[in-house]
Structure formats: C-alpha cells, structure tokens
Design an enzyme around this catalytic site. Structure first.
Site, mmCIF file in Angstrom:
data_model
loop_
_atom_site.group_PDB
_atom_site.id
_atom_site.type_symbol
_atom_site.label_atom_id
_atom_site.label_comp_id
_atom_site.label_asym_id
_atom_site.label_seq_id
_atom_site.Cartn_x
_atom_site.Cartn_y
_atom_site.Cartn_z
ATOM 1 N N SER A 100 49.452 -49.560 40.609
ATOM 2 C CA SER A 100 50.795 -49.513 41.193
ATOM 3 C C SER A 100 51.917 -49.520 40.167
ATOM 4 C CB SER A 100 50.986 -50.692 42.158
ATOM 5 O OG SER A 100 50.144 -50.564 43.273
ATOM 6 N N GLU A 320 59.466 -51.555 50.110
ATOM 7 C CA GLU A 320 58.032 -51.472 49.842
ATOM 8 C C GLU A 320 57.219 -52.226 50.884
ATOM 9 O OE1 GLU A 320 54.642 -52.567 46.487
ATOM 10 O OE2 GLU A 320 56.375 -53.874 46.792
#
Length: 515
Positions: A100, A320
């Site tokens: 990520s 997110e």
C-alpha cells in the site's frame, strides 16, 4: 425437479429478449448523450478502497443487493454509476505485486517506487535511512495546499498508515509510525517518524481516523481504554504531539474542540483533544463498531466535506476505506465486503454534497488480493454461502464457499481431506475462508485495478495506465502542481452548489477537530 427450478431463478422479464434489448438501447443512448466536462476541477475527491480489487467490487455489489433482499447480481452500486473507467497497473519498481505504500506513492505523488517506502522515489531503499535524503517526492495533497485549496484526509485506519501517510510524509519505511518503531541507526542518521511528520510537513486542514497511541509518550494511558496497555502511548522521545499540534492551532482548536458521535444528538463534552482521533490504532470494522459512539466512514466523509467546502478556492480530499484490506488479510470475506459496502455509501454521500460540474471524483484501489469468486453458484445465492455438491463435479463430495483465497490463514487439511463445512455458518463475520496455501496472513494480488471517474476532465481516466498516471491527471484537471495548461485555457467553474449546514446546538457541538 429442484435443480431445474433453482436454475431458472432470475426475474421472469429477463426471459424476454426485449428486456435486454431495451436495456442495451437505453445504456447506448446515455453514452451517446454524454458531454465531456472540461471545466477546471475546483474540488478533487479521491476515494481509495485499500485492497478493493475487481473481484471485491463484484462480490460487494452482490452483497449490497442481498442486504436489501434482492438477488444481488443486478445491483448498481454508487461507484458503478461513474461514466468513465480505466485500468491501472499496480506493480512497484522492485516487486511484481505491490504494497500500500509503494502504490500510494504512485497514485498520490506520480512516481513509482519500492515496496514499503513512503513518499520517496525508487532510489530510496526499504528501511535504509541514508537513502531517503534527497529522494523525497511530494503528493497532490501538498500541491493542492500550495495552490490555496483546503486539504483533508479521512481513513478507517490509523492516520500514520501507508495510504494517508504518503500524503504528507517521506520515510524509508512505512512501519516507522512513531520513533519507537525506528531503529537507532535511522534516528542517528536524522530520519524522523511518520507521526511527527504529520505536524511538520504540510498544514492539513482536516484529518479523521485513528492512531492516538503514536502521538503520545510511552505509558500515556488512553482515555477510552485506560486499562489496555496496547492502547497506551508509544513515543520514546517524550513528545506529546497532540498537545504540540494544539498549541500550533490555538485559535482554531478553541472554536472546534468538541468531539462528535455519529448520531450527532448529544454533546460528548470537552474532552482530551487526542480523541479527535477515534481509536488508539485503526478504527473498528463497520460490522463491529458501536453505532451510538463510533462514526461511520459516511459520517466522517460528510464532516470533512462540510469543513473543507468553506474554502472558496476548493479542496482536495482523500477518503480511504482502509479496512477492506485488513479484512482480506485475515481471510474474513464477510468483513472485507461489508467494509466495501460502507465505502460505497461514503462515495454516495460525497456525490450528494458536491457539484459534479466543479468536483472531480475518483474511485480506485491501490491493489487487489488473492481473492477468488468461483464455481457455478445459482443466481441469487448468498455471496457468502457455499455450493452443495451435485452430479459428479466435486470429487470429494464436500461443499465449498463461492469466495476463497489463494493463500492465507484459512488453509485446513485433515487426513488429506478438506474440512466438512456443511454445518458451518460461512456467512458469519468471523468465518475464515479456506485457502490453498498456509500463511499467517493472506497476500495482495497483482492484477490491474479499476479507476472510475466523474466530473471535470473525468475522461482523462481511460484505457490501461501506469498507476502513477493518476496523480498527473488529477493535478492537470485541478490546475495544481507543475502542469497548469488547463487553467490557462479554461476558466474555473464557479456555479457552486450550496450545502445546507444546520445551526442547531447539536450540530455546533459536532465539529471535529481538524487535527
């Protein structure tokens, strides 16, 4: 006879070919009528589903429909309505399948980099502090701030986690959340932890998420979990970053120092400012949160937009859905998919509160997972259910779930046989899907991820692109960063949609601290 009736499980109208012809004609005409929006994007909203590969989107779509007593397959999620779409290649410079932080550096900073590094180019090496210096790269959040826009972050993880950290931090290791997580050599060479960079690098207007424990000195008890040592402060340098931040924002904090709960029905009161971060670490999974106290991602998204929208120059907001990824790593498909549905609800709220003529909205993922949607389940069968053996196509005559993982903690073989799950509730949020390879945590996948777009210059998000393209296209649409050609030729749209902000006592007490 039962098999025959189950096979014909779709709506009756779907048996008529005119149903599909009419549907196709309607979709075609909508495409033909579509006009390109070439305005300058006053606002940019980037909705990032961490680990939300295409398999996850499909399975979550079905779950969302089934949560409303529908078959599920024909359900239209909010993200499905975006008119422009493309694919992004997710590999990092050094690995075929990314993490990520390397992906966030690509789509936020426009530069591909190495695994486990944050906000630095590929000349920096994972965990080696001295390679970080001189290789820092800035993000679109900073470009937007430098252009006079307000900027914000909403996440369901800790705000020092890989995705949000990349908006403001530069680190040779994504794991350096606080100074306690750093090796002595890195400190000696002058590197600083991610939490401290939150205060010093970029003036961010709103940050909503978790991560209190990385901001306070070691042993500082957490006000919500005072008996849980794992939730207490971690810092070894004695710094209380929340107090430092408060001193930096004295006037603003005094006006906005009340925490809100998701119902916005009562004043929780004047409390310790670190509670503007809702948890010591990551936020609770949507299925496990207390809806009377823990805000949903939809509510935190709404609050951020209402605050950021006050700037006449516009805003950049990163939202997110970070725990989609964590549900997958635990091989808990139910948890990951419910997080995705909650994330899609937040996308809907974002569209509701903004004007498409002036707001570029993107939905994408950083990477996928080793997650499979397989077999031949009947139409309308629970996406979290299992397939019963019929005929001779299952050699061991044992059922299996429609959703599985290629690897992870769900590997189970007893006496050279798969476990019998006939009496197991596979729809439970705690059920761990079976996997083919035993690992303590399931891994990411390496296939392309989707990018969905609507609003000004949304047509730029097309075809198959490198993931790093995303930052450049967003910046061009919003006239921030290096390439300002778009704003030199096109006026910024000014017909702003007004947002009603109530002025009841409850709402005044519901302003979140813009840490």
């Amino acid at each position: 006879m039962l098999l025959k009736s189950m096979c014909v499980s779709g709506p009756v109208e779907e048996e008529n070919p005119e149903f599909w012809r009419a549907q196709g004609a309607k979709a075609l005409q909508a495409a033909l009528n579509r006009k390109l929006n070439t305005n300058v994007a006053k606002n940019i909203m980037l909705f990032l589903g961490d680990g939300m590969g295409i398999t996850t989107i499909t399975a979550a779509r079905i779950l969302k429909g089934q949560m409303h007593n529908q078959s599920g397959e024909e359900t239209v999620m909010t993200m499905d309505t975006f008119p422009h779409a493309g694919l992004l290649k997710t590999y990092s410079v050094d690995f075929q399948i990314p993490d990520s932080s390397s992906t966030a550096t690509a789509y936020l900073c426009g530069v591909k980099t190495n695994l486990n590094t944050v906000g630095v180019n590929a000349a920096a090496r994972n965990g080696i502090c001295k390679t970080q210096k001189g290789n820092e790269v800035s993000s679109i959040l900073k470009w937007a701030k430098d252009a006079g826009k307000s900027v914000g972050i909403v996440t369901t993880t800790r705000v020092q986690h890989a995705t949000p950290a990349t908006t403001y931090a530069h680190s040779a290791s994504r794991k350096w959340y606080s100074d306690a997580d750093m090796p002595a050599s890195a400190k000696k060479e002058g590197c600083t932890d991610i939490a401290s960079q939150l205060l010093n690098n970029t003036d961010i207007d709103v940050i909503i998420g978790g991560g209190r424990k990385y901001m306070t000195p070691k042993g500082t008890w957490d006000p919500e979990y005072p008996r849980d040592l794992a939730s207490s402060g971690k810092r070894q340098d004695g710094r209380h970053l929340i107090s430092e931040w408060q001193k930096m924002k004295v006037g603003k904090v005094e006006r906005e120092k009340k925490l809100w709960n998701n119902k916005l029905t009562h004043n929780i009161g004047y409390i310790q400012p670190q509670n503007s971060l809702f948890e010591p670490g990551d936020l609770r999974f949507d299925l496990e949160r207390d809806p009377t106290m823990d805000p949903s991602i939809t509510e935190t998204t709404e609050k951020a937009i209402r605050i950021l929208s006050k700037n006449p120059k516009g805003f950049f907001l990163l939202v997110e859905g970070g725990r989609i990824d964590q549900g997958h790593h635990a091989s808990r498909a139910s948890m990951a998919l419910h997080e995705t549905v909650a994330f899609d609800n937040a996308v809907a709220k974002g569209l509701e509160l903004t004007n498409e003529e002036e707001t570029l909205t993107l939905v994408t993922a950083d990477h996928s997972h080793a997650f499979t949607f397989n077999g031949y389940p009947f139409r309308g069968q629970s996406i979290l259910g299992k397939q019963r053996p019929h005929r001779n196509n299952i050699l061991d005559m044992l059922p299996y779930t429609t959703l599985m993982y290629g690897n992870g903690p769900g590997y189970k073989v007893v006496d050279n046989k798969r476990p019998d799950i006939r009496q197991v509730d596979t729809k439970s949020k705690d059920y761990v899907q079976l996997s083919a390879v035993p690992l303590d945590t399931e891994t990411h996948g390496g296939e392309d991820v989707a990018v969905l777009a609507r609003g000004p210059m949304a047509h730029l998000f097309h075809g198959v692109q490198e993931q790093s393209y995303l930052a450049h296209a967003m910046a061009y649409a919003g006239c921030v960063g290096r390439d300002l050609r778009h704003c030199e030729s096109r006026p910024q749209h000014t017909n702003t949609k007004r947002i009603l902000i109530t002025t009841t006592d409850d709402d005044r007490n519901s302003v979140i601290i813009p840490l």
